[in-house]
Design a protein around this motif. Structure first.
Motif, PDB file in Angstrom:
ATOM      1  N   LEU A 144       0.794  -1.229   0.000  1.00 12.61           N
ATOM      2  CA  LEU A 144       0.000   0.000   0.000  1.00 12.61           C
ATOM      3  C   LEU A 144       0.827   1.280   0.000  1.00 12.61           C
ATOM      4  O   LEU A 144       0.388   2.294  -0.530  1.00 12.61           O
ATOM      5  N   ASN A 145       2.014   1.265   0.583  1.00 10.84           N
ATOM      6  CA  ASN A 145       2.785   2.498   0.708  1.00 10.84           C
ATOM      7  C   ASN A 145       3.597   2.848  -0.537  1.00 10.84           C
ATOM      8  O   ASN A 145       4.192   3.930  -0.593  1.00 10.84           O
ATOM      9  N   SER A 146       3.649   1.935  -1.507  1.00  8.21           N
ATOM     10  CA  SER A 146       4.433   2.218  -2.710  1.00  8.21           C
ATOM     11  C   SER A 146       3.600   2.158  -3.986  1.00  8.21           C
ATOM     12  O   SER A 146       4.052   2.618  -5.034  1.00  8.21           O
ATOM     13  N   ALA A 147       2.405   1.611  -3.907  1.00  6.69           N
ATOM     14  CA  ALA A 147       1.596   1.416  -5.113  1.00  6.69           C
ATOM     15  C   ALA A 147       1.057   2.735  -5.646  1.00  6.69           C
ATOM     16  O   ALA A 147       0.628   3.598  -4.881  1.00  6.69           O
ATOM     17  N   ASP A 148       1.059   2.869  -6.980  1.00  6.57           N
ATOM     18  CA  ASP A 148       0.408   4.018  -7.602  1.00  6.57           C
ATOM     19  C   ASP A 148      -1.040   3.650  -7.896  1.00  6.57           C
ATOM     20  O   ASP A 148      -1.493   2.539  -7.589  1.00  6.57           O
ATOM     21  N   SER A 149      -1.790   4.582  -8.487  1.00  6.28           N
ATOM     22  CA  SER A 149      -3.215   4.347  -8.702  1.00  6.28           C
ATOM     23  C   SER A 149      -3.465   3.166  -9.637  1.00  6.28           C
ATOM     24  O   SER A 149      -4.422   2.406  -9.450  1.00  6.28           O
ATOM     25  N   THR A 150      -2.615   2.990 -10.647  1.00  5.38           N
ATOM     26  CA  THR A 150      -2.783   1.865 -11.568  1.00  5.38           C
ATOM     27  C   THR A 150      -2.606   0.550 -10.836  1.00  5.38           C
ATOM     28  O   THR A 150      -3.372  -0.405 -11.029  1.00  5.38           O
ATOM     29  N   ARG A 151      -1.596   0.499  -9.988  1.00  4.70           N
ATOM     30  CA  ARG A 151      -1.329  -0.709  -9.215  1.00  4.70           C
ATOM     31  C   ARG A 151      -2.464  -0.975  -8.224  1.00  4.70           C
ATOM     32  O   ARG A 151      -2.863  -2.113  -7.996  1.00  4.70           O
ATOM     33  N   MET A 152      -3.016   0.086  -7.644  1.00 11.37           N
ATOM     34  CA  MET A 152      -4.110  -0.064  -6.684  1.00 11.37           C
ATOM     35  C   MET A 152      -5.319  -0.739  -7.327  1.00 11.37           C
ATOM     36  O   MET A 152      -6.010  -1.536  -6.686  1.00 11.37           O
ATOM     37  N   THR A 153      -5.594  -0.407  -8.577  1.00 11.72           N
ATOM     38  CA  THR A 153      -6.792  -0.953  -9.223  1.00 11.72           C
ATOM     39  C   THR A 153      -6.660  -2.436  -9.549  1.00 11.72           C
ATOM     40  O   THR A 153      -7.644  -3.049  -9.964  1.00 11.72           O
ATOM     41  N   THR A 154      -5.473  -3.017  -9.363  1.00 12.04           N
ATOM     42  CA  THR A 154      -5.336  -4.464  -9.551  1.00 12.04           C
ATOM     43  C   THR A 154      -5.854  -5.225  -8.335  1.00 12.04           C
ATOM     44  O   THR A 154      -6.004  -6.444  -8.386  1.00 12.04           O
ATOM     45  N   ILE A 155      -6.109  -4.504  -7.245  1.00  6.54           N
ATOM     46  CA  ILE A 155      -6.704  -5.132  -6.063  1.00  6.54           C
ATOM     47  C   ILE A 155      -8.165  -5.419  -6.358  1.00  6.54           C
ATOM     48  O   ILE A 155      -8.907  -4.532  -6.800  1.00  6.54           O
ATOM     49  N   ARG A 156      -8.574  -6.633  -6.149  1.00  3.09           N
ATOM     50  CA  ARG A 156      -9.953  -7.003  -6.414  1.00  3.09           C
ATOM     51  C   ARG A 156     -10.895  -6.204  -5.512  1.00  3.09           C
ATOM     52  O   ARG A 156     -10.767  -6.217  -4.291  1.00  3.09           O
ATOM     53  N   GLY A 157     -11.845  -5.484  -6.139  1.00  2.68           N
ATOM     54  CA  GLY A 157     -12.789  -4.660  -5.386  1.00  2.68           C
ATOM     55  C   GLY A 157     -12.409  -3.196  -5.327  1.00  2.68           C
ATOM     56  O   GLY A 157     -13.180  -2.388  -4.803  1.00  2.68           O
ATOM     57  N   ILE A 158     -11.227  -2.824  -5.839  1.00  6.71           N
ATOM     58  CA  ILE A 158     -10.783  -1.429  -5.842  1.00  6.71           C
ATOM     59  C   ILE A 158     -10.820  -0.886  -7.264  1.00  6.71           C
ATOM     60  O   ILE A 158     -10.106  -1.379  -8.149  1.00  6.71           O
ATOM     61  N   GLY A 159     -11.662   0.114  -7.473  1.00  6.28           N
ATOM     62  CA  GLY A 159     -11.723   0.801  -8.760  1.00  6.28           C
ATOM     63  C   GLY A 159     -10.931   2.087  -8.699  1.00  6.28           C
ATOM     64  O   GLY A 159     -10.310   2.406  -7.680  1.00  6.28           O
ATOM     65  N   PRO A 160     -10.959   2.875  -9.766  1.00  2.24           N
ATOM     66  CA  PRO A 160     -10.203   4.133  -9.798  1.00  2.24           C
ATOM     67  C   PRO A 160     -10.568   5.089  -8.662  1.00  2.24           C
ATOM     68  O   PRO A 160      -9.699   5.763  -8.112  1.00  2.24           O
ATOM     69  N   GLY A 161     -11.865   5.146  -8.327  1.00  2.00           N
ATOM     70  CA  GLY A 161     -12.303   6.054  -7.268  1.00  2.00           C
ATOM     71  C   GLY A 161     -11.695   5.702  -5.924  1.00  2.00           C
ATOM     72  O   GLY A 161     -11.163   6.570  -5.213  1.00  2.00           O
ATOM     73  N   TYR A 162     -11.762   4.433  -5.552  1.00  2.00           N
ATOM     74  CA  TYR A 162     -11.183   4.008  -4.277  1.00  2.00           C
ATOM     75  C   TYR A 162      -9.668   4.101  -4.295  1.00  2.00           C
ATOM     76  O   TYR A 162      -9.044   4.381  -3.262  1.00  2.00           O
ATOM     77  N   ALA A 163      -9.048   3.863  -5.440  1.00  2.00           N
ATOM     78  CA  ALA A 163      -7.589   3.987  -5.547  1.00  2.00           C
ATOM     79  C   ALA A 163      -7.152   5.408  -5.206  1.00  2.00           C
ATOM     80  O   ALA A 163      -6.172   5.617  -4.466  1.00  2.00           O
ATOM     81  N   VAL A 164      -7.881   6.394  -5.714  1.00  2.00           N
ATOM     82  CA  VAL A 164      -7.562   7.799  -5.420  1.00  2.00           C
ATOM     83  C   VAL A 164      -7.756   8.092  -3.933  1.00  2.00           C
ATOM     84  O   VAL A 164      -6.931   8.766  -3.303  1.00  2.00           O
ATOM     85  N   ARG A 165      -8.833   7.581  -3.338  1.00  2.00           N
ATOM     86  CA  ARG A 165      -9.089   7.813  -1.913  1.00  2.00           C
ATOM     87  C   ARG A 165      -7.968   7.236  -1.057  1.00  2.00           C
ATOM     88  O   ARG A 165      -7.506   7.872  -0.098  1.00  2.00           O
ATOM     89  N   ILE A 166      -7.532   6.021  -1.384  1.00  2.00           N
ATOM     90  CA  ILE A 166      -6.481   5.372  -0.595  1.00  2.00           C
ATOM     91  C   ILE A 166      -5.184   6.163  -0.680  1.00  2.00           C
ATOM     92  O   ILE A 166      -4.505   6.394   0.333  1.00  2.00           O
ATOM     93  N   ILE A 167      -4.817   6.585  -1.875  1.00  2.00           N
ATOM     94  CA  ILE A 167      -3.560   7.313  -2.059  1.00  2.00           C
ATOM     95  C   ILE A 167      -3.605   8.670  -1.375  1.00  2.00           C
ATOM     96  O   ILE A 167      -2.632   9.097  -0.727  1.00  2.00           O
TER      97      ILE A 167
END
Length: 277
Positions: A150-173
């Protein structure tokens, strides 16, 4: 003696008139309920008519789904339109619950995942299960996949998590940047929209490298730089800077205990993010 008795028993005209009025009042109060019952007789309730009306109300549709003929067909429950759910016999409340689950990032991977929706009863699921176009079991865990740090992933990498779309990826980052990084996975539940159910699905897919946290040096940080940090209120941030200005640099975390508005609960939350050199 006779004169005294006579004087005692003698009733004046005024007293006699008062006595008559009192007797008439007593009679009127006593007769009032009898007169009222004769004038206002209770009307009998027609129970047959009441039962018939209640039956008609029970038969009336309570939501949109009741007005649409149920028609079963094979379907994928992910982002299924509300009209299709209605055709399958679900009511408005059930459809809204499913849509809320999906809006929070929820997704159905197996047939049994539909049971996660509390509004879907066992009877509903038994009726729908033969038509759900999803695998019986989740083979995701049998596939090889890479855990997302989680501490190194960019938004593209975040969306590879099952259940995480672009919106949640931005929130997490964004939340990660405000914190300076995550020190445990459970902090994901502090992000708006990620509840315990969603976290349960995310936890096996992510990891946290606490060494990547950007720590705050309390002996040089300014109030402006502290403002984005989410674990302290504005008053607490200002108090930390003012205490340092008045008493000199901090030597250890325990020095913060001298600030009245910072308790042990706050200290335990900020400890992973604080340094003094």
């Amino acid at each position: 003696m006779k004169s005294l008795i006579k004087d005692y028993l003698t009733v004046t005209k005024k007293e006699w008139n008062g006595l008559v009025v009192l007797i008439l009042l007593i009679i009127a109060v006593w007769m009032a309920p009898v007169v009222y019952q004769r004038v206002h007789k209770d009307k009998l309730i027609n129970l047959n008519g009441f039962d018939a009306t209640a039956a008609r109300l029970h038969m009336q549709p309570t939501d949109t789904a009741a007005t649409i003929a149920v028609k079963m067909f094979r379907f994928n429950p992910n982002h299924l339109p509300a009209t299709d759910w209605q055709k399958l016999g679900l009511n408005d409340h059930q459809i809204t619950t499913i849509q809320h689950y999906e809006a929070k990032g929820g997704r159905f991977y197996t047939k049994a995942d539909l049971k996660k929706i509390y509004a879907i009863t066992a009877i509903d699921y038994k009726r729908l299960e033969p038509y759900i176009n999803l695998p019986e079991k989740d083979d995701y865990t049998e596939k090889s996949f890479t855990i997302v740090e989680l501490n190194s992933a960019d938004s593209t990498r975040m969306t590879t998590i099952r259940g995480i779309g672009p919106g949640y990826a931005v929130r997490i980052i964004r939340y990660r940047d405000r914190l300076g990084g995550f020190y445990k996975k459970e902090q994901l539940k502090e992000i708006f929209g990620i509840d315990s159910l969603m976290y349960h699905d995310l936890a096996p897919q992510v990891s946290v490298d606490a060494a990547r946290i950007s720590k705050i040096n309390l002996n040089i940080v300014t109030l402006n730089n502290l403002l984005v940090f989410p674990y302290l209120s504005y008053k607490q941030k200002n108090a930390i800077v003012e205490y340092r200005n008045q008493h000199g640099n901090y030597a250890a975390l325990d020095d913060l205990k001298n600030i009245p508005i910072i308790d042990d609960g706050i200290l335990s939350k900020i400890a992973p993010y604080i340094t003094f050199k």
